[in-house]
Design an enzyme around this catalytic site. Structure first.
Site, PDB file in Angstrom:
ATOM      1  N   GLU A  66      48.158  34.898  39.728  1.00 22.11           N
ATOM      2  CA  GLU A  66      48.259  34.768  38.134  1.00 22.11           C
ATOM      3  C   GLU A  66      48.087  35.453  37.745  1.00 22.11           C
ATOM      4  O   GLU A  66      47.169  36.809  37.534  1.00 22.11           O
ATOM      5  CB  GLU A  66      47.149  33.358  37.953  1.00 22.11           C
ATOM      6  CG  GLU A  66      47.529  32.723  39.233  1.00 22.11           C
ATOM      7  CD  GLU A  66      46.074  31.591  37.996  1.00 22.11           C
ATOM      8  OE1 GLU A  66      45.941  30.494  39.430  1.00 22.11           O
ATOM      9  OE2 GLU A  66      45.727  31.656  37.502  1.00 22.11           O
ATOM     10  N   CYS A 119      30.391  36.919  39.128  1.00 20.11           N
ATOM     11  CA  CYS A 119      29.878  36.908  38.541  1.00 20.11           C
ATOM     12  C   CYS A 119      29.635  35.273  38.316  1.00 20.11           C
ATOM     13  O   CYS A 119      31.101  34.381  38.649  1.00 20.11           O
ATOM     14  CB  CYS A 119      30.798  37.377  36.794  1.00 20.11           C
ATOM     15  SG  CYS A 119      31.099  38.805  36.475  1.00 20.11           S
ATOM     16  N   CYS A 155      32.659  32.884  36.119  1.00 20.67           N
ATOM     17  CA  CYS A 155      33.692  33.413  36.356  1.00 20.67           C
ATOM     18  C   CYS A 155      34.324  32.193  37.590  1.00 20.67           C
ATOM     19  O   CYS A 155      33.907  32.370  39.038  1.00 20.67           O
ATOM     20  CB  CYS A 155      34.314  34.684  36.905  1.00 20.67           C
ATOM     21  SG  CYS A 155      35.708  34.998  37.047  1.00 20.67           S
ATOM     22  N   GLY A 167      40.393  39.674  39.584  1.00 22.94           N
ATOM     23  CA  GLY A 167      40.209  40.566  39.941  1.00 22.94           C
ATOM     24  C   GLY A 167      39.913  42.304  39.397  1.00 22.94           C
ATOM     25  O   GLY A 167      39.371  41.700  37.984  1.00 22.94           O
ATOM     26  N   GLU A 168      38.574  42.934  39.927  1.00 24.62           N
ATOM     27  CA  GLU A 168      39.005  44.040  38.955  1.00 24.62           C
ATOM     28  C   GLU A 168      39.014  45.003  39.067  1.00 24.62           C
ATOM     29  O   GLU A 168      39.090  46.348  40.125  1.00 24.62           O
ATOM     30  CB  GLU A 168      36.381  44.939  39.347  1.00 24.62           C
ATOM     31  CG  GLU A 168      36.068  45.561  39.294  1.00 24.62           C
ATOM     32  CD  GLU A 168      36.080  45.397  37.747  1.00 24.62           C
ATOM     33  OE1 GLU A 168      35.651  44.876  37.105  1.00 24.62           O
ATOM     34  OE2 GLU A 168      35.731  46.734  37.063  1.00 24.62           O
ATOM     35  N   SER A 223      39.761  45.984  31.260  1.00 23.85           N
ATOM     36  CA  SER A 223      39.081  45.632  31.436  1.00 23.85           C
ATOM     37  C   SER A 223      37.602  45.658  32.784  1.00 23.85           C
ATOM     38  O   SER A 223      38.039  44.773  33.755  1.00 23.85           O
ATOM     39  CB  SER A 223      39.043  43.974  30.878  1.00 23.85           C
ATOM     40  OG  SER A 223      37.946  43.086  31.117  1.00 23.85           O
ATOM     41  N   SER A 275      32.601  43.771  29.729  1.00 28.06           N
ATOM     42  CA  SER A 275      32.583  42.888  29.808  1.00 28.06           C
ATOM     43  C   SER A 275      31.010  42.411  30.203  1.00 28.06           C
ATOM     44  O   SER A 275      30.321  42.702  31.359  1.00 28.06           O
ATOM     45  CB  SER A 275      33.339  41.448  31.113  1.00 28.06           C
ATOM     46  OG  SER A 275      34.351  41.929  31.130  1.00 28.06           O
ATOM     47  N   ASN A 325      34.875  29.506  28.830  1.00 30.17           N
ATOM     48  CA  ASN A 325      35.581  28.741  29.363  1.00 30.17           C
ATOM     49  C   ASN A 325      35.071  27.793  30.432  1.00 30.17           C
ATOM     50  O   ASN A 325      34.943  28.528  31.650  1.00 30.17           O
ATOM     51  CB  ASN A 325      37.055  28.945  29.694  1.00 30.17           C
ATOM     52  CG  ASN A 325      38.333  29.878  28.710  1.00 30.17           C
ATOM     53  OD1 ASN A 325      37.586  28.746  27.582  1.00 30.17           O
ATOM     54  ND2 ASN A 325      38.903  30.716  28.638  1.00 30.17           N
ATOM     55  N   CYS A 372      40.237  32.744  30.138  1.00 30.28           N
ATOM     56  CA  CYS A 372      39.212  33.931  30.587  1.00 30.28           C
ATOM     57  C   CYS A 372      38.791  33.701  31.687  1.00 30.28           C
ATOM     58  O   CYS A 372      38.151  32.342  31.564  1.00 30.28           O
ATOM     59  CB  CYS A 372      38.568  34.401  30.330  1.00 30.28           C
ATOM     60  SG  CYS A 372      39.621  35.474  28.625  1.00 30.28           S
TER      61      CYS A 372
HETATM   62  N1  SAH Z   1      37.016  42.270  36.443  1.00 32.32           N
HETATM   63  C1  SAH Z   1      36.959  42.819  34.954  1.00 32.32           C
HETATM   64  C2  SAH Z   1      38.479  41.756  34.388  1.00 32.32           C
HETATM   65  C3  SAH Z   1      38.829  40.130  34.354  1.00 32.32           C
HETATM   66  S1  SAH Z   1      37.909  38.765  33.915  1.00 32.32           S
HETATM   67  C4  SAH Z   1      35.806  41.897  33.990  1.00 32.32           C
HETATM   68  O1  SAH Z   1      34.718  41.687  34.536  1.00 32.32           O
HETATM   69  O2  SAH Z   1      35.979  42.672  32.431  1.00 32.32           O
HETATM   70  C5  SAH Z   1      38.504  38.891  32.087  1.00 32.32           C
HETATM   71  C6  SAH Z   1      37.332  38.379  30.661  1.00 32.32           C
HETATM   72  O3  SAH Z   1      36.809  36.937  31.132  1.00 32.32           O
HETATM   73  C7  SAH Z   1      36.085  38.998  31.047  1.00 32.32           C
HETATM   74  O4  SAH Z   1      35.191  39.539  29.799  1.00 32.32           O
HETATM   75  C8  SAH Z   1      35.253  38.088  31.616  1.00 32.32           C
HETATM   76  O5  SAH Z   1      33.503  38.090  31.242  1.00 32.32           O
HETATM   77  C9  SAH Z   1      35.879  36.903  31.098  1.00 32.32           C
HETATM   78  N2  SAH Z   1      35.143  35.327  31.613  1.00 32.32           N
HETATM   79  C10 SAH Z   1      35.405  35.523  32.655  1.00 32.32           C
HETATM   80  N3  SAH Z   1      34.994  34.296  33.132  1.00 32.32           N
HETATM   81  C11 SAH Z   1      34.939  33.945  31.389  1.00 32.32           C
HETATM   82  C12 SAH Z   1      34.899  32.270  31.608  1.00 32.32           C
HETATM   83  N4  SAH Z   1      34.522  31.386  33.117  1.00 32.32           N
HETATM   84  N5  SAH Z   1      34.816  31.788  30.423  1.00 32.32           N
HETATM   85  C13 SAH Z   1      35.162  32.215  29.103  1.00 32.32           C
HETATM   86  N6  SAH Z   1      35.117  33.843  29.881  1.00 32.32           N
HETATM   87  C14 SAH Z   1      35.566  34.369  30.976  1.00 32.32           C
END
Ligand code: SAH
Length: 358
Positions: A97, A121, A124, A164-165, A196, A217, A293, A351
């Protein structure tokens, strides 16, 4: 011919090698790249400054195959802007996506770097569905080409905050960024590209001097809490992040952003804010507070075949008052604090809600 390779898979260097091997000039490679990424000509026959024989060689070796947008969803926001979430089908059937956020002059594309994610995480949705594979550089670049064409816009900002990371796929991400940030090719300035990461410190050190924006993050104010939600913290605890920031010869205008998802009664108290101040004052960082979210892991096709770790977490979004108090506390201590008005949330493009299905 079936064994043709997509031209989008090649870096400038690789195309130079190809040209030299085929008795053409090294600089032809740059001309071809310009046609493809700047003029967006997807037919070798239209590349008028390339010799006929090289065009023929190119034609018999490469095609212009891009992945396919298979679905999209639009969300209008009250301020007259909008977000679009795109589902993109790759050659092998995997889906990823991308989210396009149209915000006045700023046209941001949130790109994916992997199909799924290994980082697991807990809060997420992408992590909750496990990992399928890395994206290739061409699949990363394709997201920009496809969506610019679809929306008839020029993307001004790119954030690696999709699935992804990015630092777990650094080789392909770096290869894609060479083309994305080259002013003669896609031409998005490095200072408008944010990588990020959950905080893979060894890789952060590798990209520190490349002038991209960096966002980490953080999501918790101490190791006890961070260990609970981000397994990566066991390898690179908060002290490592603090050390990375404090000893980095980081560009003054490019503060590192610390992303912090506020989760109700978990990491959103004034004490948590105080811990952050203690950890990071007076360093060159800014905070980006993100409302949590929610995502529904049960009502998706993927969940039925999920191979990842499915948790039934009960995380909730923090209250507006707690959110404001948290922000106030950090601001009063002198930090720049930005708030992410989680865009695209109603279309599950916010996010942490990206998981490859609509
Ligand atoms: N892997 C990378 C990029 C993807 S996540 C990273 O960890 O930064 C992008 C952002 O979305 C990160 O800051 C993460 O903390 C946030 N995120 C992940 N799950 C979320 C959720 N359920 N609600 C709000 N933000 C979230």
């Amino acid at each position: 011919m079936n064994n043709k390779k997509s031209i989008f898979c090649l870096s400038l260097k690789e195309l130079e090698t190809f040209c030299i091997k085929n008795s053409a000039k090294k600089f032809n490679a740059f001309q071809i790249m310009k046609w493809v990424y700047s003029t967006r000509i997807y037919d070798f026959n239209d590349m008028t400054n390339i010799s006929k024989s090289l065009r023929e060689t190119l034609n018999s070796n490469f095609n212009f195959k891009l992945p396919e947008i298979t679905a999209s969803f639009k969300e209008d926001t009250t301020d007259g802007n909008y977000s679009m979430k795109y589902l993109i089908k790759l050659d092998d059937g995997c889906t990823i996506e991308s989210v396009f956020i149209d915000y006045g002059k700023r046209k941001t594309l949130c790109v994916s770097s992997q199909v799924g994610c290994k980082m697991l995480c807990d809060f997420c949705s992408t992590g909750n569905f496990g990992f399928q594979r890395n994206l290739t550089s061409s699949e990363i670049i394709s997201q920009i080409l496809l969506i610019e064409n679809e929306c008839k816009v020029k993307i001004t900002n790119i954030v690696f905050m999709g699935m992804g990371e990015p630092l777990d796929n650094l080789f392909e991400v770096k290869k894609a960024l060479e083309i994305i940030s080259d002013p003669n090719l896609i031409g998005v300035a490095r200072r408008k590209i944010t990588i990020s990461t959950c905080g893979i410190i060894d890789k952060l050190i590798e990209i520190r001097d490349l002038r991209y924006k960096i966002a980490i993050s953080l999501n918790a104010s101490n190791n006890y809490l961070r260990n609970k939600i981000m397994p990566i913290n066991k390898k690179y605890p908060i002290e490592d992040i603090v050390k990375f920031i404090s000893c980095g010869k980081y560009f003054g205008h490019n503060k590192i952003t610390l992303e912090y998802v506020l989760i109700k009664d978990f990491n959103d108290s004034i004490n948590n804010a105080k811990e952050l101040i203690k950890l990071f004052f007076p360093q060159n960082v800014k905070f980006n507070l993100i409302p949590f979210n929610k995502f529904d892991i049960k009502n998706t096709e993927l969940s039925k075949t999920a191979y990842g770790k499915l948790t039934e977490n009960n995380y909730e979004r923090t209250s507006e008052t707690a959110y404001n108090n948290f922000q106030d506390k950090l601001m009063k201590a002198g930090f720049v604090v930005t708030i992410r008005h989680s865009k695209a949330q109603s279309i599950y493009g916010g996010c942490g809600q990206l998981k490859g299905s609509l």
